[in-house]
Design a protein around this motif. Structure first.
Motif, PDB file in Angstrom:
ATOM      1  N   LEU A  88       0.828  -1.200   0.000  1.00 30.99           N
ATOM      2  CA  LEU A  88       0.000   0.000   0.000  1.00 30.99           C
ATOM      3  C   LEU A  88       0.868   1.258   0.000  1.00 30.99           C
ATOM      4  O   LEU A  88       0.610   2.196  -0.754  1.00 30.99           O
ATOM      5  CB  LEU A  88      -0.938   0.002   1.213  1.00 30.99           C
ATOM      6  CG  LEU A  88      -1.882   1.188   1.316  1.00 30.99           C
ATOM      7  CD1 LEU A  88      -2.866   1.204   0.161  1.00 30.99           C
ATOM      8  CD2 LEU A  88      -2.632   1.147   2.638  1.00 30.99           C
ATOM      9  N   HIS A  89       1.901   1.272   0.823  1.00 31.73           N
ATOM     10  CA  HIS A  89       2.809   2.428   0.882  1.00 31.73           C
ATOM     11  C   HIS A  89       3.483   2.699  -0.465  1.00 31.73           C
ATOM     12  O   HIS A  89       3.713   3.852  -0.822  1.00 31.73           O
ATOM     13  CB  HIS A  89       3.890   2.215   1.947  1.00 31.73           C
ATOM     14  CG  HIS A  89       3.459   2.563   3.327  1.00 31.73           C
ATOM     15  ND1 HIS A  89       3.149   3.845   3.712  1.00 31.73           N
ATOM     16  CD2 HIS A  89       3.285   1.791   4.426  1.00 31.73           C
ATOM     17  CE1 HIS A  89       2.805   3.852   4.986  1.00 31.73           C
ATOM     18  NE2 HIS A  89       2.872   2.619   5.440  1.00 31.73           N
ATOM     19  N   THR A  90       3.797   1.647  -1.197  1.00 30.51           N
ATOM     20  CA  THR A  90       4.473   1.823  -2.484  1.00 30.51           C
ATOM     21  C   THR A  90       3.495   1.951  -3.653  1.00 30.51           C
ATOM     22  O   THR A  90       3.907   1.962  -4.806  1.00 30.51           O
ATOM     23  CB  THR A  90       5.435   0.650  -2.758  1.00 30.51           C
ATOM     24  OG1 THR A  90       4.689  -0.572  -2.764  1.00 30.51           O
ATOM     25  CG2 THR A  90       6.542   0.596  -1.734  1.00 30.51           C
ATOM     26  N   THR A 129      -7.142   6.853   1.344  1.00 28.47           N
ATOM     27  CA  THR A 129      -8.545   6.833   0.954  1.00 28.47           C
ATOM     28  C   THR A 129      -9.115   5.440   1.207  1.00 28.47           C
ATOM     29  O   THR A 129      -8.434   4.445   0.979  1.00 28.47           O
ATOM     30  CB  THR A 129      -8.682   7.181  -0.547  1.00 28.47           C
ATOM     31  OG1 THR A 129      -8.013   8.416  -0.777  1.00 28.47           O
ATOM     32  CG2 THR A 129     -10.124   7.305  -0.966  1.00 28.47           C
ATOM     33  N   ASN A 130     -10.338   5.383   1.686  1.00 28.56           N
ATOM     34  CA  ASN A 130     -11.069   4.136   1.961  1.00 28.56           C
ATOM     35  C   ASN A 130     -10.614   3.422   3.231  1.00 28.56           C
ATOM     36  O   ASN A 130     -11.061   2.313   3.503  1.00 28.56           O
ATOM     37  CB  ASN A 130     -11.006   3.153   0.783  1.00 28.56           C
ATOM     38  CG  ASN A 130     -11.669   3.677  -0.453  1.00 28.56           C
ATOM     39  OD1 ASN A 130     -12.740   4.268  -0.375  1.00 28.56           O
ATOM     40  ND2 ASN A 130     -11.041   3.493  -1.596  1.00 28.56           N
ATOM     41  N   LEU A 131      -9.753   4.035   4.011  1.00 30.26           N
ATOM     42  CA  LEU A 131      -9.295   3.395   5.240  1.00 30.26           C
ATOM     43  C   LEU A 131     -10.430   3.246   6.247  1.00 30.26           C
ATOM     44  O   LEU A 131     -10.450   2.282   7.024  1.00 30.26           O
ATOM     45  CB  LEU A 131      -8.149   4.209   5.839  1.00 30.26           C
ATOM     46  CG  LEU A 131      -7.185   3.469   6.743  1.00 30.26           C
ATOM     47  CD1 LEU A 131      -6.617   2.235   6.074  1.00 30.26           C
ATOM     48  CD2 LEU A 131      -6.058   4.381   7.172  1.00 30.26           C
ATOM     49  N   LYS A 132     -11.382   4.160   6.222  1.00 32.67           N
ATOM     50  CA  LYS A 132     -12.513   4.101   7.153  1.00 32.67           C
ATOM     51  C   LYS A 132     -13.278   2.781   6.996  1.00 32.67           C
ATOM     52  O   LYS A 132     -13.628   2.138   7.990  1.00 32.67           O
ATOM     53  CB  LYS A 132     -13.448   5.287   6.924  1.00 32.67           C
ATOM     54  CG  LYS A 132     -14.631   5.310   7.851  1.00 32.67           C
ATOM     55  CD  LYS A 132     -15.526   6.495   7.579  1.00 32.67           C
ATOM     56  CE  LYS A 132     -16.750   6.437   8.485  1.00 32.67           C
ATOM     57  NZ  LYS A 132     -17.735   7.444   8.147  1.00 32.67           N
ATOM     58  N   PHE A 172      -8.453  -4.231  -2.256  1.00 35.63           N
ATOM     59  CA  PHE A 172      -8.168  -5.073  -1.102  1.00 35.63           C
ATOM     60  C   PHE A 172      -9.425  -5.213  -0.233  1.00 35.63           C
ATOM     61  O   PHE A 172      -9.764  -6.311   0.200  1.00 35.63           O
ATOM     62  CB  PHE A 172      -6.995  -4.487  -0.304  1.00 35.63           C
ATOM     63  CG  PHE A 172      -6.624  -5.267   0.914  1.00 35.63           C
ATOM     64  CD1 PHE A 172      -6.369  -6.629   0.850  1.00 35.63           C
ATOM     65  CD2 PHE A 172      -6.499  -4.633   2.140  1.00 35.63           C
ATOM     66  CE1 PHE A 172      -6.014  -7.348   1.979  1.00 35.63           C
ATOM     67  CE2 PHE A 172      -6.138  -5.332   3.274  1.00 35.63           C
ATOM     68  CZ  PHE A 172      -5.900  -6.694   3.199  1.00 35.63           C
ATOM     69  N   ILE A 173     -10.123  -4.120  -0.014  1.00 36.30           N
ATOM     70  CA  ILE A 173     -11.356  -4.150   0.778  1.00 36.30           C
ATOM     71  C   ILE A 173     -12.408  -5.012   0.078  1.00 36.30           C
ATOM     72  O   ILE A 173     -13.079  -5.826   0.728  1.00 36.30           O
ATOM     73  CB  ILE A 173     -11.877  -2.717   1.023  1.00 36.30           C
ATOM     74  CG1 ILE A 173     -10.902  -1.969   1.930  1.00 36.30           C
ATOM     75  CG2 ILE A 173     -13.277  -2.743   1.630  1.00 36.30           C
ATOM     76  CD1 ILE A 173     -11.151  -0.476   2.009  1.00 36.30           C
ATOM     77  N   ASP A 174     -12.551  -4.848  -1.217  1.00 32.86           N
ATOM     78  CA  ASP A 174     -13.505  -5.667  -1.971  1.00 32.86           C
ATOM     79  C   ASP A 174     -13.178  -7.156  -1.841  1.00 32.86           C
ATOM     80  O   ASP A 174     -14.071  -7.989  -1.675  1.00 32.86           O
ATOM     81  CB  ASP A 174     -13.516  -5.283  -3.452  1.00 32.86           C
ATOM     82  CG  ASP A 174     -14.117  -3.918  -3.714  1.00 32.86           C
ATOM     83  OD1 ASP A 174     -14.799  -3.375  -2.811  1.00 32.86           O
ATOM     84  OD2 ASP A 174     -13.898  -3.378  -4.821  1.00 32.86           O
ATOM     85  N   LEU A 175     -11.906  -7.478  -1.915  1.00 29.33           N
ATOM     86  CA  LEU A 175     -11.469  -8.867  -1.773  1.00 29.33           C
ATOM     87  C   LEU A 175     -11.838  -9.409  -0.398  1.00 29.33           C
ATOM     88  O   LEU A 175     -12.354 -10.525  -0.274  1.00 29.33           O
ATOM     89  CB  LEU A 175      -9.957  -8.973  -1.996  1.00 29.33           C
ATOM     90  CG  LEU A 175      -9.358 -10.360  -1.816  1.00 29.33           C
ATOM     91  CD1 LEU A 175      -9.828 -11.287  -2.934  1.00 29.33           C
ATOM     92  CD2 LEU A 175      -7.841 -10.276  -1.796  1.00 29.33           C
ATOM     93  N   ILE A 176     -11.599  -8.628   0.629  1.00 31.09           N
ATOM     94  CA  ILE A 176     -11.939  -9.058   1.989  1.00 31.09           C
ATOM     95  C   ILE A 176     -13.440  -9.305   2.106  1.00 31.09           C
ATOM     96  O   ILE A 176     -13.874 -10.349   2.601  1.00 31.09           O
ATOM     97  CB  ILE A 176     -11.477  -8.013   3.025  1.00 31.09           C
ATOM     98  CG1 ILE A 176      -9.952  -8.013   3.131  1.00 31.09           C
ATOM     99  CG2 ILE A 176     -12.112  -8.292   4.393  1.00 31.09           C
ATOM    100  CD1 ILE A 176      -9.399  -6.896   3.984  1.00 31.09           C
TER     101      ILE A 176
END
Length: 97
Positions: free
Chosen positions: A35-37, A81-84, A45-49
Motif C-alpha cells: 500500500l505504501h508503495t 482513501t477508503n481506510l474508514k 483489497f477491501i472488496d477482496l476481503i
C-alpha cells in the motif's frame, strides 16, 4: 483476469489459514508495504476481503483480524482513501468474538 487472480489469492489464503501454514502477521506487514508503495489499491483489497475472506469461519475471522491488526500498525498514522471502511471491517471482526 484480475478477478481470477483475486479469487485465486483468496482461495490460497483460505487454505493456508485452514491448515495453519500462513503467517498473517507477516502478510499484514507485506500488504502495508504494498500500500505504501502504491502497488495495492486499497479499494480492491477491501472488496477482496468483503467478497472472499470475511466470515468464512471463526478461524478465518481470527486470522483476518491478526492480518488487519498488523496492517494498521504497519501503516501508522498515514492517511489513505477508503481506510474508514477497512477500520469498520476490523471493528466488526473484533466484536464478533
Amino acid at each position: 483476469p484480475a478477478k481470477e487472480i483475486k479469487d485465486y489469492a483468496a482461495s490460497l489464503w483460505m487454505e493456508q489459514v485452514q491448515y495453519g501454514w500462513l503467517d498473517n502477521v507477516r502478510l499484514g506487514k507485506l500488504i502495508a508495504r504494498l500500500l505504501h508503495t502504491k502497488w495495492l489499491p486499497l479499494k480492491r483489497f477491501i472488496d477482496l476481503i468483503e467478497t472472499n475472506m470475511l466470515n468464512i469461519s471463526t478461524l478465518h475471522n481470527h486470522a483476518l483480524e491478526d492480518l488487519l491488526q498488523t496492517f494498521f500498525t504497519a501503516i501508522g498514522e498515514k492517511k489513505f482513501t477508503n481506510l474508514k471502511k477497512l477500520k469498520e471491517i476490523f471493528a466488526e471482526l473484533q466484536t464478533n468474538h
